[in-house]
Design a protein around this motif. Sequence first.
Motif, PDB file in Angstrom:
ATOM      1  N   ASP A  12       0.827  -1.214   0.000  1.00 32.56           N
ATOM      2  CA  ASP A  12       0.000   0.000   0.000  1.00 32.56           C
ATOM      3  C   ASP A  12       0.858   1.260   0.000  1.00 32.56           C
ATOM      4  O   ASP A  12       0.504   2.263  -0.625  1.00 32.56           O
ATOM      5  N   LYS A  15       1.869   1.960  -3.466  1.00 33.78           N
ATOM      6  CA  LYS A  15       0.742   2.494  -4.232  1.00 33.78           C
ATOM      7  C   LYS A  15       0.445   3.945  -3.869  1.00 33.78           C
ATOM      8  O   LYS A  15       0.184   4.767  -4.751  1.00 33.78           O
ATOM      9  N   LEU A  40      -6.250   4.601   0.036  1.00 31.17           N
ATOM     10  CA  LEU A  40      -5.117   3.848   0.583  1.00 31.17           C
ATOM     11  C   LEU A  40      -4.839   4.257   2.028  1.00 31.17           C
ATOM     12  O   LEU A  40      -4.611   3.401   2.886  1.00 31.17           O
TER      13      LEU A  40
END
Length: 105
Positions: A12, A15, A40
Amino acid sequence: MSDEYLTWVEDDLEKIDEAWHDLEAGRGDPKKNLGRIFELAHDMKGQGGSFGYDLMTTIGNQLCRFIEDLDDVGPREKKVIELHVDAMKVVIGNRMKGDGGATGQ
């Protein structure tokens, strides 16, 4: 599952860092990039406390609240987002559980 959490959150973090760089560089729709960052951060804040990473919950919550209140994204707002993303990287990179001690403060 704590080890699995670290794998999930590191993914995460990659990302959210990518979404942040897209926002900073002006790639794509800024609202969509903000939405990705928000989603996120929201996921990371929800999971953080469950696995003992309370600072992830605190930082993620602050980032979500900041994004919710945005009307426009200028240099100041981008910097605030960057600082939150960087703080989350420090927490996970240094495995700062709980309140992170002196470094967390």
